[in-house]
Design a protein around this motif. Structure first.
Motif, PDB file in Angstrom:
ATOM      1  N   ALA A  45       1.408  -6.512 -11.486  1.00 19.06           N
ATOM      2  CA  ALA A  45       2.346  -6.180 -10.604  1.00 19.06           C
ATOM      3  C   ALA A  45       2.132  -3.875 -11.368  1.00 19.06           C
ATOM      4  O   ALA A  45       2.877  -3.029 -10.569  1.00 19.06           O
ATOM      5  N   GLY A  46       1.615  -4.265 -12.058  1.00 21.85           N
ATOM      6  CA  GLY A  46       1.880  -3.045 -13.368  1.00 21.85           C
ATOM      7  C   GLY A  46       2.964  -2.855 -13.653  1.00 21.85           C
ATOM      8  O   GLY A  46       2.926  -1.622 -13.732  1.00 21.85           O
ATOM      9  N   GLU A  47       3.816  -3.355 -14.034  1.00 26.62           N
ATOM     10  CA  GLU A  47       4.862  -2.842 -14.669  1.00 26.62           C
ATOM     11  C   GLU A  47       5.265  -3.719 -15.940  1.00 26.62           C
ATOM     12  O   GLU A  47       6.533  -3.963 -16.525  1.00 26.62           O
ATOM     13  N   THR A  48       4.159  -3.311 -16.958  1.00 28.37           N
ATOM     14  CA  THR A  48       4.121  -4.754 -17.940  1.00 28.37           C
ATOM     15  C   THR A  48       5.910  -3.135 -18.988  1.00 28.37           C
ATOM     16  O   THR A  48       5.920  -1.804 -18.252  1.00 28.37           O
ATOM     17  N   GLY A  49       6.591  -4.075 -19.504  1.00 28.22           N
ATOM     18  CA  GLY A  49       7.277  -3.913 -20.156  1.00 28.22           C
ATOM     19  C   GLY A  49       8.689  -3.417 -19.725  1.00 28.22           C
ATOM     20  O   GLY A  49       9.700  -3.263 -20.158  1.00 28.22           O
ATOM     21  N   THR A  50       8.532  -3.811 -18.376  1.00 25.72           N
ATOM     22  CA  THR A  50       9.621  -4.160 -17.561  1.00 25.72           C
ATOM     23  C   THR A  50      11.094  -4.062 -17.625  1.00 25.72           C
ATOM     24  O   THR A  50      12.653  -3.877 -17.982  1.00 25.72           O
ATOM     25  N   LEU A  51      10.997  -5.896 -18.242  1.00 24.75           N
ATOM     26  CA  LEU A  51      12.148  -6.774 -18.691  1.00 24.75           C
ATOM     27  C   LEU A  51      11.578  -7.112 -20.460  1.00 24.75           C
ATOM     28  O   LEU A  51      10.232  -7.579 -20.677  1.00 24.75           O
ATOM     29  N   ASP A  52      13.033  -7.384 -21.105  1.00 27.82           N
ATOM     30  CA  ASP A  52      12.569  -8.172 -22.516  1.00 27.82           C
ATOM     31  C   ASP A  52      12.982  -9.545 -21.926  1.00 27.82           C
ATOM     32  O   ASP A  52      13.589  -9.851 -20.773  1.00 27.82           O
ATOM     33  N   ALA A  53      12.709 -10.267 -22.852  1.00 36.38           N
ATOM     34  CA  ALA A  53      13.868 -11.547 -22.885  1.00 36.38           C
ATOM     35  C   ALA A  53      14.815 -11.789 -22.955  1.00 36.38           C
ATOM     36  O   ALA A  53      15.402 -13.015 -21.577  1.00 36.38           O
ATOM     37  N   GLN A  54      15.701 -10.935 -23.500  1.00 40.90           N
ATOM     38  CA  GLN A  54      17.039 -11.086 -23.192  1.00 40.90           C
ATOM     39  C   GLN A  54      17.692 -10.558 -21.987  1.00 40.90           C
ATOM     40  O   GLN A  54      19.011 -11.294 -21.586  1.00 40.90           O
ATOM     41  N   ASP A  55      16.360 -10.081 -20.833  1.00 41.46           N
ATOM     42  CA  ASP A  55      16.730  -9.507 -19.980  1.00 41.46           C
ATOM     43  C   ASP A  55      16.701 -10.087 -18.568  1.00 41.46           C
ATOM     44  O   ASP A  55      17.421 -10.206 -17.281  1.00 41.46           O
ATOM     45  N   VAL A  56      16.661 -11.870 -19.019  1.00 39.67           N
ATOM     46  CA  VAL A  56      16.216 -13.378 -18.682  1.00 39.67           C
ATOM     47  C   VAL A  56      17.179 -13.949 -18.304  1.00 39.67           C
ATOM     48  O   VAL A  56      17.428 -14.615 -19.715  1.00 39.67           O
ATOM     49  N   HIS A  57      18.020 -14.516 -17.606  1.00 35.25           N
ATOM     50  CA  HIS A  57      18.886 -16.065 -17.927  1.00 35.25           C
ATOM     51  C   HIS A  57      18.298 -16.675 -16.294  1.00 35.25           C
ATOM     52  O   HIS A  57      18.597 -16.273 -15.515  1.00 35.25           O
ATOM     53  N   CYS A  58      18.277 -17.972 -17.213  1.00 38.56           N
ATOM     54  CA  CYS A  58      18.254 -18.548 -16.423  1.00 38.56           C
ATOM     55  C   CYS A  58      19.465 -20.080 -16.390  1.00 38.56           C
ATOM     56  O   CYS A  58      19.548 -20.626 -17.214  1.00 38.56           O
ATOM     57  N   VAL A  59      19.459 -19.517 -15.113  1.00 36.97           N
ATOM     58  CA  VAL A  59      20.587 -21.196 -14.604  1.00 36.97           C
ATOM     59  C   VAL A  59      20.418 -22.170 -14.705  1.00 36.97           C
ATOM     60  O   VAL A  59      19.344 -23.293 -13.964  1.00 36.97           O
ATOM     61  N   PHE A  60      21.008 -23.376 -15.043  1.00 31.86           N
ATOM     62  CA  PHE A  60      21.034 -24.597 -15.768  1.00 31.86           C
ATOM     63  C   PHE A  60      22.278 -25.755 -14.728  1.00 31.86           C
ATOM     64  O   PHE A  60      23.206 -25.221 -15.070  1.00 31.86           O
ATOM     65  N   TYR A  61      21.350 -25.957 -14.243  1.00 35.62           N
ATOM     66  CA  TYR A  61      22.236 -27.168 -13.552  1.00 35.62           C
ATOM     67  C   TYR A  61      22.187 -28.651 -13.810  1.00 35.62           C
ATOM     68  O   TYR A  61      23.016 -29.804 -12.777  1.00 35.62           O
TER      69      TYR A  61
END
Length: 288
Positions: free
Chosen positions: A35-51
């Motif tokens: 989408a042309g948005e390189t660098g928008t998010l770092d790994a720590q910006d994403v959290h996976c909720v696990f259930y």
């Protein structure tokens, strides 16, 4: 303190948060790149909720296989109706699958067996053991019918959301969980909802059983969300209704994508430019 919360679907009872993150974050990062948005998010910006562990019986280990389920274990009511809906959609999108006929309207062991046999020949369920398919049916029913389980799943989502959270991503059953969570918490700072391979549009079985809180009804806009993007593959049997706008309103941005042979795969959805754009727009400029 994640900016993006991701919620998985069924069939993850033997996984975990870190395992999901290791596959979902790179796929989402690739979608952002497309989408042309390189660098928008770092790994720590994403959290996976696990259930998924909530569906894992006590005492089971990773070495033990799923229980030996067969057609007789598919219960009347929701499980049979959902199985038939999957069969009809698989037949519509896959010429290798024979369509059900009028004789399938009454539940019989033979009818359930025919449905399982037909789905086992579909591209969509290639490689999925029959017992795994039946267990997936039971997980969806359990979430929708078991109030205690539903509350426990919802609590895990609530525990993950912080003042920095701007986007919630839900795949498959996770889209149902995400929608219900946002309806219940209009005060959350979430700007965007991204649903992938979602069954939210299946009337009676899923849509009409959504828990949206007192004074609301299924189909209402989810909380304080500003943007909702729904992405489906034409061959995704679980996303039986591809266009959610007739049920949830014209504000939902609906896209069809092509995921190849793995139509329902979460990572193939996440690495599309449509997913990347939805997340980038939701996160907005700056650290959030």
């Amino acid at each position: 303190m994640a900016r993006v919360i991701c919620i998985h679907g069924i069939g993850h009872q033997y996984g975990g948060e870190r395992e999901l993150h290791n596959s979902w974050y790179p796929a989402l990062a690739d979608g952002l790149t497309r989408a042309g948005e390189t660098g928008t998010l770092d790994a720590q910006d994403v959290h996976c909720v696990f259930y998924g562990d909530l569906f894992r019986p006590a005492g089971r280990t990773l070495a033990v296989q799923d229980p030996p389920l067969d057609a007789a274990d598919v219960e009347a009511g929701f499980e049979t109706q959902f199985l038939l809906a999957l069969w009809a959609e698989a037949a519509r999108s896959d010429p290798a699958v024979l369509a059900p006929d009028a004789r399938t309207l009454a539940r019989t062991p033979r009818m359930v067996q025919r449905a399982l046999d037909a789905l086992s020949r579909s591209r969509f369920f290639a490689g999925v053991a029959r017992r795994g398919l039946i267990l997936d049916l039971k997980q969806v029913r359990a979430y929708l019918d078991d109030t205690g389980l539903r509350d426990a799943v919802q609590q895990r989502v609530a525990d993950a959301v912080t003042e920095r959270t701007r986007v919630v991503v839900g795949h498959s059953l996770g889209s149902v969980i995400a929608y219900e969570a946002l309806c219940a918490h209009p005060d959350w700072p979430v700007r965007a909802l991204l649903t992938l391979g979602s069954p939210l549009g299946i009337r009676n079985l899923v849509h009409d059983r959504l828990r949206v809180g007192e004074g609301a009804r299924p189909g209402d806009w989810p909380g304080g969300v500003e943007q909702w993007t729904n992405i489906a593959d034409e061959g995704d049997v679980v996303a039986l209704v591809k266009d959610l706008r007739p049920l949830f309103g014209e504000r939902v941005r609906c896209h069809l994508v092509h995921n190849g042979a793995r139509a329902h795969d979460a990572t193939r959805y996440l690495n599309t430019p449509e997913a990347g754009r939805a997340v980038a727009d939701g996160c907005g400029p700056g650290p959030g």
